[in-house]
Design an enzyme around this catalytic site. Structure first.
Site, mmCIF file in Angstrom:
data_model
loop_
_atom_site.group_PDB
_atom_site.id
_atom_site.type_symbol
_atom_site.label_atom_id
_atom_site.label_comp_id
_atom_site.label_asym_id
_atom_site.label_seq_id
_atom_site.Cartn_x
_atom_site.Cartn_y
_atom_site.Cartn_z
ATOM 1 N NE ARG A 246 25.560 -22.966 -18.149
ATOM 2 C CZ ARG A 246 26.627 -22.884 -18.593
ATOM 3 N NH1 ARG A 246 27.535 -22.583 -17.553
ATOM 4 N NH2 ARG A 246 26.840 -22.976 -19.770
ATOM 5 C CB SER B 225 18.452 -19.395 -23.612
ATOM 6 O OG SER B 225 18.823 -20.027 -22.431
ATOM 7 C CE LYS C 220 25.455 -20.977 -23.918
ATOM 8 N NZ LYS C 220 25.381 -22.216 -24.205
#
Ligand SMILES: Nc1nc(C(F)(F)F)ncc1COP(=O)(O)OP(=O)(O)O
Ligand SMILES: [Mg+2]
Length: 226
Positions: free
Chosen positions: A50, A121, A150
Site C-alpha cells: 500500500r 473495505s 490513514k
C-alpha cells in the site's frame, strides 16, 4: 492462483488472513524489504503493498519496490496483494487486489481479475452484504480503533461492527483493520474476525520480527484458553 496453492479442493480460494501485514515505504522505520522479511519470519501470513499519500513513491520506483516485495512473498509462499492500483496488479500479476468504497467498483475489478483474490473495505453491514453479493473474497472491516496511518479514516466502529456483520449472515472471511495492537487484537478475533490487518504495530516497531511474533503467540495462547 492455483499455482500458488491458494485454492482449496472445493476450488475456492484459501485466504490466509490471520496476520495480514500492510505497508508502503512511507510506513517503515527500516527498509520495507527488511520489515517484510522479518515480519514473515515472525509469522505474517498475508501481505498488502500500500504505497499511498503525499510521500508515496513515483510509479517506476513504486513498481520496482513492489517487485522486490513480491519476490520476498513468493519465496515464502505468502499471498502478495496490491492496494487500489489496477495497473500495478496487472503488471505484476499479483495474487490479488484490495479496493475501498471510493476505488473502482468491485464489478469492474472482478471482471478484470476473475481468478485473483479481491478484497473490499466495508464499514457497516450494508457495505459488507453488498460486497459479499458482488463476489468479494474477503472484507477489510474498520476502523476498529483510532489510527494515525490513514488521515481520511471513517468513524471508529470498534469490533462490534464485525459481530453485527456475522449476526446479519456475512459468512465470507473478515479481517479487522485500524489501530490494532497486541493489546487490543483479541477483541477483534473474539468479535468474529478471521484475522487482523496491521501496519504501524509492525512497521514502526524497532523489532518487526518480535512484533509479528507477539501477535501469533498471543493468538495461539488465546485459542488455547478459548
Ligand atoms: N487498504 C485496506 N486494506 C484492508 C485489508 F482488508 F486488507 F486489511 N482493509 C481496508 C483497507 C482500506 O482500504 P481503503 O478504504 O480503500 O483505503 P486505502 O486505499 O487508503 O487503504
Ligand atoms: Mg483504497
Amino acid at each position: 492462483d492455483e499455482s500458488l496453492g491458494f485454492s482449496s479442493e472445493r476450488g475456492d480460494k484459501v485466504i490466509p488472513l490471520s496476520l495480514y501485514l500492510i505497508l508502503g515505504s512511507q510506513n517503515c522505520k527500516y527498509a520495507p524489504e527488511f520489515v517484510l522479511q522479518e515480519a514473515i519470519r515472525g509469522g505474517v501470513t498475508m501481505f498488502q503493498f500500500r504505497e499511498k499519500g503525499e510521500s508515496a513513491l513515483p510509479y517506476r520506483e513504486k513498481r520496482d519496490l513492489a517487485k522486490r516485495l513480491q519476490q520476498i512473498c513468493q519465496n515464502n509462499d505468502i499471498p502478495f496483494i496490491v492496494n487500489d492500483d489496477i495497473e500495478l496488479t496487472r503488471e505484476l500479476n499479483a495474487d490479488g487486489i484490495h479496493i475501498g468504497q471510493d476505488d473502482r467498483p468491485l464489478k469492474d475489478v472482478r471482471a478484470w481479475f476473475p481468478d485473483k483474490i479481491v478484497g473490499v473495505s466495508a464499514h457497516d453491514v450494508g457495505e459488507a452484504s453488498k460486497a459479499m453479493r458482488e463476489g468479494a473474497d474477503y472484507l477489510g472491516v474498520g476502523p476498529m480503533y483510532h489510527t494515525d496511518t490513514k488521515p481520511d479514516i471513517e468513524l471508529v466502529k470498534g469490533p462490534a461492527v464485525i459481530q453485527a456483520m456475522r449476526k446479519s449472515g456475512i459468512q465470507i472471511p473478515i479481517v479487522g483493520i485500524g489501530g490494532i495492537t497486541h493489546a487490543n487484537a483479541e477483541a477483534v478475533l473474539r468479535a468474529g474476525a478471521d484475522g487482523i490487518a496491521v501496519i504501524s504495530a509492525i512497521t514502526k516497531d524497532q523489532d518487526p520480527y518480535q512484533a509479528a511474533q507477539m501477535f501469533c503467540t498471543d493468538k495461539t495462547k488465546r485459542l488455547d484458553n478459548k
